[in-house]
Design a protein around this motif. Structure first.
Motif, short mmCIF file in Angstrom:
data_model
loop_
_atom_site.label_atom_id
_atom_site.label_comp_id
_atom_site.label_asym_id
_atom_site.label_seq_id
_atom_site.Cartn_x
_atom_site.Cartn_y
_atom_site.Cartn_z
N ALA A 171 0.80 -1.23 0.00
CA ALA A 171 0.00 0.00 0.00
C ALA A 171 0.83 1.28 0.00
CB ALA A 171 -0.93 -0.01 1.21
N PHE A 172 2.14 1.15 0.32
CA PHE A 172 2.99 2.34 0.43
C PHE A 172 3.85 2.58 -0.80
CE2 PHE A 172 4.85 -1.41 2.48
CZ PHE A 172 6.00 -1.58 1.72
N CYS A 173 3.88 1.64 -1.74
CA CYS A 173 5.02 1.54 -2.67
C CYS A 173 4.71 1.96 -4.10
CB CYS A 173 5.53 0.10 -2.65
SG CYS A 173 7.02 -0.14 -3.62
N GLY A 209 16.22 -8.44 -9.05
CA GLY A 209 14.81 -8.31 -9.42
C GLY A 209 14.08 -7.63 -8.28
N GLN A 210 13.01 -6.90 -8.58
CA GLN A 210 12.23 -6.28 -7.51
C GLN A 210 11.64 -7.35 -6.60
OE1 GLN A 210 11.83 -4.28 -10.49
NE2 GLN A 210 12.91 -2.59 -9.52
N ASN A 211 11.25 -8.47 -7.22
CA ASN A 211 10.85 -9.66 -6.48
C ASN A 211 11.58 -10.82 -7.12
OD1 ASN A 211 8.88 -9.07 -4.39
ND2 ASN A 211 7.74 -8.19 -6.09
N VAL A 274 10.75 -7.33 5.82
CA VAL A 274 9.47 -7.63 6.47
C VAL A 274 8.64 -6.35 6.68
CG1 VAL A 274 10.36 -7.57 8.85
CG2 VAL A 274 8.37 -8.98 8.32
N GLN A 275 9.31 -5.22 6.73
CA GLN A 275 8.69 -3.88 6.84
C GLN A 275 8.15 -3.54 8.22
OE1 GLN A 275 9.55 -2.40 4.24
NE2 GLN A 275 9.44 -3.84 2.53
N SER A 276 7.44 -4.47 8.85
CA SER A 276 6.86 -4.20 10.18
C SER A 276 6.70 -5.53 10.91
CB SER A 276 5.50 -3.53 10.01
OG SER A 276 4.80 -3.53 11.25
N GLY A 312 17.29 -6.92 6.15
CA GLY A 312 15.87 -6.56 6.01
C GLY A 312 15.65 -5.10 5.68
N ASP A 313 14.40 -4.78 5.37
CA ASP A 313 13.95 -3.38 5.23
C ASP A 313 12.81 -3.17 6.22
OD1 ASP A 313 15.62 -3.07 3.03
OD2 ASP A 313 14.00 -3.22 1.56
N PHE A 314 12.78 -1.97 6.80
CA PHE A 314 11.71 -1.63 7.75
C PHE A 314 11.17 -0.25 7.45
CE2 PHE A 314 14.43 -4.69 9.73
CZ PHE A 314 13.53 -5.57 10.28
N TYR A 346 8.19 6.26 6.98
CA TYR A 346 7.19 6.17 5.93
C TYR A 346 7.10 7.51 5.18
CZ TYR A 346 2.73 6.37 3.60
OH TYR A 346 1.77 6.56 2.65
N SER A 347 7.06 7.43 3.86
CA SER A 347 6.94 8.63 3.03
C SER A 347 5.71 8.45 2.14
CB SER A 347 8.22 8.75 2.19
OG SER A 347 8.09 9.73 1.19
N ALA A 348 4.76 9.37 2.26
CA ALA A 348 3.51 9.25 1.48
C ALA A 348 3.81 9.52 0.01
CB ALA A 348 2.49 10.26 2.01
N1 SAH Z 1 10.82 -5.18 -3.63
C1 SAH Z 1 11.41 -4.98 -2.42
C2 SAH Z 1 11.71 -3.54 -2.03
C3 SAH Z 1 11.57 -2.40 -2.94
S1 SAH Z 1 11.70 -0.79 -2.30
C4 SAH Z 1 10.52 -5.58 -1.35
O1 SAH Z 1 9.37 -5.85 -1.54
O2 SAH Z 1 10.99 -5.77 -0.27
C5 SAH Z 1 12.92 -0.87 -1.06
C6 SAH Z 1 12.44 -0.52 0.30
O3 SAH Z 1 12.03 0.83 0.36
C7 SAH Z 1 11.20 -1.28 0.74
O4 SAH Z 1 11.50 -2.55 1.18
C8 SAH Z 1 10.66 -0.40 1.83
O5 SAH Z 1 11.22 -0.71 3.08
C9 SAH Z 1 11.10 0.99 1.41
N2 SAH Z 1 9.97 1.78 0.93
C10 SAH Z 1 9.21 1.58 -0.15
N3 SAH Z 1 8.24 2.51 -0.24
C11 SAH Z 1 8.40 3.34 0.82
C12 SAH Z 1 7.71 4.49 1.29
N4 SAH Z 1 6.63 4.96 0.66
N5 SAH Z 1 8.16 5.08 2.43
C13 SAH Z 1 9.25 4.60 3.09
N6 SAH Z 1 9.92 3.51 2.69
C14 SAH Z 1 9.53 2.88 1.57
#
Ligand code: SAH
Ligand code: SF4
Ligand code: F3S
Length: 454
Positions: A171-173, A209-211, A274-276, A312-314, A346-348
């Motif tokens: 939802a954020f991406c 790859g993105q995924n 995992v993000q959260s 990871g990414d959060f 988080y960035s909208a």
């Molecule tokens: N395809 C990868 C990540 C792509 S973007 C995945 O699904 O994990 C890389 C990272 O940027 C994401 O994992 C997320 O943590 C961060 N990210 C993406 N959109 C964001 C947003 N709107 N605000 C803050 N962080 C964001």
């Protein structure tokens, strides 16, 4: 533009952009362009941009402000300078970029690298304000294909794009909008590109790859998954190491988990965002898995490969995130245990569902949570590195270090390792013993392979 011409490409964002920048340079080289390292020398400047967070996108406009001055300067001296914007901001904003920054001569999206020659000849013919943003990923790879490895030299550790785009719509991406639908390159193309890379000196290949773990293709014997592709790639002589990034937890199948145990060239490192740690937030993010499922996956990976380093990414401060939700994120970090990680406020982003939500988290709350999370992640990273003092393993020597005679290599777990060269060269895989651990890197000495310095 005069000939011979010089191009300066500035790369923002992820490794996919780094890969695309190399492809731009492949396309430009036969047109007589030489790649230079300074904007001031260039006849053509390309900004290969990232749209993932607002800060990343805004950087482009401040850079364009500076380039406007450079272009004026040039014009005053009767010399031309072409300015192009590529990458994910180009795809997301298109001609709006030119409206905001008229200094831009042309724009092309991440799938349109192969349109560069045409854009440049139209530029030479006097056309301006051109926008090329609608090609599917398939066209891009068809057109660039093995040209990717036609460069005179490739890095010891090379990237190879195998998959592009994303259908997951977190939802954020913005990625599903900037990179389009998931597309997997065919196995024979990937194998050919990998062989070329190895012929030209690559010892390690990182599949991108993105995924990346959603990759699949029709190969010998039927449908291949990523585990199968990795095992075919492992049979290439001269290739020492394999990695892949970025993986989505939901696409991590059993065979790929087993590959960490079975494929000797696959390095024990996995970037698995995992993000959260909060189930409520994961659901709102549309991640389609729970914290428990993620931890179970990590446990299965560790059973297959006990020493695997997890990255990871959060995201902190997703709309609606409470202090309790955030506490669950700290908890999952403690339970999973990371060798390394990226964390963001988080960035909208315009056009994404989460941006529309009324319950946005205030900046100061996000900053405070990010500081707490980063503190925990930094302590984990430090402890991870510290545990390596006194241990020995092989490193791949990748580049010169800052000091005389020093080289920097990578451990199997992706740590940077500083050593004195002792007659070894970039591209060698050598055994080392770790002497010291820093926050971000290790110092080691190369062990004497003939006298068994152990
Ligand atoms: N395809 C990868 C990540 C792509 S973007 C995945 O699904 O994990 C890389 C990272 O940027 C994401 O994992 C997320 O943590 C961060 N990210 C993406 N959109 C964001 C947003 N709107 N605000 C803050 N962080 C964001
Ligand atoms: Fe973005 Fe989610 Fe796709 Fe990763 S899986 S690129 S975070 S939409
Ligand atoms: Fe950025 Fe595009 Fe990569 S938005 S993170 S450059 S896919």
């Amino acid at each position: 533009m005069s000939t011979p011409r010089k191009v300066f490409i500035k790369t923002y964002g992820c490794q996919m952009n780094v890969y695309d920048t190399a492809r731009m340079s492949d396309v430009l080289r036969p047109m007589g362009f030489e790649q230079v390292e300074a904007a001031a020398e260039a006849d053509l400047i390309i900004l290969n941009t990232c749209h993932i967070r607002e800060k990343a996108a805004e950087k482009v406009y401040s850079e364009l402000g500076r380039l406007r001055m450079l272009k004026q300067d040039r014009a005053a001296r009767g010399r031309d300078l072409a300015i192009a914007v590529a990458g994910c901001v180009a795809q997301a904003e298109g001609e709006a970029i030119i409206a905001r920054a008229p200094v831009v001569d042309f724009i092309f999206g991440p799938q349109s690298t192969h349109a560069l020659p045409d854009l440049i000849s139209r530029y030479d013919a006097g056309e301006r304000a051109m926008v090329e943003t609608d090609f599917p990923a398939r066209d891009k790879f068809d057109a660039l294909g093995e040209k990717a490895a036609a460069a005179p030299a490739v890095p010891v550790s090379a990237f190879l794009a195998v998959q592009e785009g994303c259908d997951k719509f977190c939802a954020f991406c913005v990625v599903p909008y900037t990179r389009g639908a998931e597309y997997s390159r065919p196995p024979e193309r990937i194998m050919a590109e990998a062989r070329l890379l190895v012929d030209k000196g690559a010892r390690e290949i990182t599949l991108l790859g993105q995924n990346v773990n959603a990759w699949h293709g029709q190969g010998a014997g039927g449908t291949w998954n990523l585990a199968r592709l990795l095992s075919e790639l492992a049979s290439i002589d001269g290739l020492g190491r394999l990695r892949f990034t970025t993986s989505h937890p939901n696409d991590m199948d059993d065979e790929l988990i087993a590959a960490f145990a079975e494929n000797e060239k696959l390095m024990p490192y996995l970037h698995l965002p995992v993000q959260s740690g909060s189930d409520a937030i994961l659901k709102a993010m549309n991640r389609k898995h729970t914290a428990g499922q993620y931890l179970d996956l990590v446990a299965r990976l560790r059973r297959a490969r006990p020493d695997i380093a997890l990255s990871g990414d959060f995201i902190v401060g997703f709309p609606g995130e409470t202090e309790e939700d955030f506490a669950a994120t700290l908890r999952i970090v403690r339970e999973a245990g990371y060798a390394q990680a990226y964390s963001f406020k988080y960035s909208a982003r315009p056009g994404t569902p989460a941006a529309e939500r009324p319950d946005q988290v205030p900046q100061e709350v996000k900053s405070e949570r990010l500081a707490r999370l980063q503190d925990l992640l930094a302590r984990q990273q430090q402890a991870f590195n510290a545990a390596f003092v006194g241990r020995s393993f092989d490193i791949l020597l990748e580049k010169p270090g800052r000091h005389r005679g020093q080289l920097v290599g990578r451990s199997p777990w992706l740590q940077a390792v500083h050593v004195q060269a002792r007659g070894h060269a970039i591209g060698d895989i050598v055994p080392v013993r770790v002497e010291r651990a820093g926050k971000n890197s290790l110092s080691a000495h190369i062990m004497d392979t003939t006298t068994a310095d152990v």
